[in-house]
Design a protein around this motif. Sequence first.
Motif, PDB file in Angstrom:
ATOM      1  N   CYS A  68       1.165  25.737   5.607  1.00  0.00           N
ATOM      2  CA  CYS A  68      -0.272  25.720   5.860  1.00  0.00           C
ATOM      3  C   CYS A  68      -0.477  26.307   7.244  1.00  0.00           C
ATOM      4  O   CYS A  68      -0.126  25.667   8.256  1.00  0.00           O
ATOM      5  CB  CYS A  68      -0.809  24.308   5.768  1.00  0.00           C
ATOM      6  SG  CYS A  68      -2.534  24.129   6.251  1.00  0.00           S
ATOM      7  N   ALA A  69      -1.009  27.514   7.283  1.00  0.00           N
ATOM      8  CA  ALA A  69      -1.247  28.197   8.548  1.00  0.00           C
ATOM      9  C   ALA A  69      -2.670  27.923   9.002  1.00  0.00           C
ATOM     10  O   ALA A  69      -3.618  28.049   8.224  1.00  0.00           O
ATOM     11  CB  ALA A  69      -1.029  29.687   8.381  1.00  0.00           C
ATOM     12  N   ALA A  70      -2.806  27.560  10.266  1.00  0.00           N
ATOM     13  CA  ALA A  70      -4.104  27.188  10.811  1.00  0.00           C
ATOM     14  C   ALA A  70      -4.545  28.144  11.906  1.00  0.00           C
ATOM     15  O   ALA A  70      -3.735  28.669  12.664  1.00  0.00           O
ATOM     16  CB  ALA A  70      -4.050  25.768  11.376  1.00  0.00           C
ATOM     17  N   SER A  71      -5.827  28.371  11.950  1.00  0.00           N
ATOM     18  CA  SER A  71      -6.408  29.119  13.054  1.00  0.00           C
ATOM     19  C   SER A  71      -6.972  28.122  14.050  1.00  0.00           C
ATOM     20  O   SER A  71      -7.222  26.961  13.721  1.00  0.00           O
ATOM     21  CB  SER A  71      -7.512  30.042  12.548  1.00  0.00           C
ATOM     22  OG  SER A  71      -8.589  29.272  12.046  1.00  0.00           O
ATOM     23  N   GLY A  72      -7.216  28.563  15.262  1.00  0.00           N
ATOM     24  CA  GLY A  72      -7.842  27.681  16.233  1.00  0.00           C
ATOM     25  C   GLY A  72      -6.861  27.063  17.201  1.00  0.00           C
ATOM     26  O   GLY A  72      -5.772  26.639  16.815  1.00  0.00           O
ATOM     27  N   ARG A  73      -7.274  27.006  18.457  1.00  0.00           N
ATOM     28  CA  ARG A  73      -6.384  26.517  19.507  1.00  0.00           C
ATOM     29  C   ARG A  73      -6.216  25.012  19.482  1.00  0.00           C
ATOM     30  O   ARG A  73      -5.289  24.492  20.093  1.00  0.00           O
ATOM     31  CB  ARG A  73      -6.920  26.953  20.865  1.00  0.00           C
ATOM     32  CG  ARG A  73      -6.765  28.442  21.120  1.00  0.00           C
ATOM     33  CD  ARG A  73      -7.377  28.840  22.438  1.00  0.00           C
ATOM     34  NE  ARG A  73      -8.829  28.771  22.421  1.00  0.00           N
ATOM     35  CZ  ARG A  73      -9.589  29.065  23.460  1.00  0.00           C
ATOM     36  NH1 ARG A  73      -9.044  29.420  24.602  1.00  0.00           N
ATOM     37  NH2 ARG A  73     -10.905  28.999  23.356  1.00  0.00           N
ATOM     38  N   ALA A  74      -7.091  24.299  18.786  1.00  0.00           N
ATOM     39  CA  ALA A  74      -7.025  22.845  18.785  1.00  0.00           C
ATOM     40  C   ALA A  74      -6.066  22.287  17.742  1.00  0.00           C
ATOM     41  O   ALA A  74      -5.891  21.075  17.660  1.00  0.00           O
ATOM     42  CB  ALA A  74      -8.411  22.258  18.552  1.00  0.00           C
TER      43      ALA A  74
END
Length: 126
Positions: free
Chosen positions: A22-28
């Motif tokens: 599961c690849a996520a975007s976003g710095r958080a």
Amino acid sequence: QVQLVESGGGLVQAGDSLRLSCAASGRAFSTYGMGWFRQAPGKEREFVASIIWSGGITYYADSVKGRFTTSRDNAKNTVYLQMNNLKPEDTAVYYCAADGKRYRTPGKNGYEYDYWGQGTQVTVSS
């Protein structure tokens, strides 16, 4: 805002293994607990596993305990679900989800998660 994209699903035989990503975007991302859920045809969505923001603690449904392992690589903004000794009853669409509250321990209920991926199909033949 976090966007999640699952991959790694497929058709396998009973006893085989698969690893979902599961690849996520976003710095958080590195501050969010992550969860895995699944939904089989005609059934409600159910909790599979979760992992806290640091990766140091994981939780599993009884039905997958000892067979599935979740992990994460915060440097790659990715969470994984390693599934071993798959059974036909594991057939479902698998979703990853992010708890949008920073540093909170992820729960077992879907409503506790703010962001969801589109899902990936896992089919296990007997």
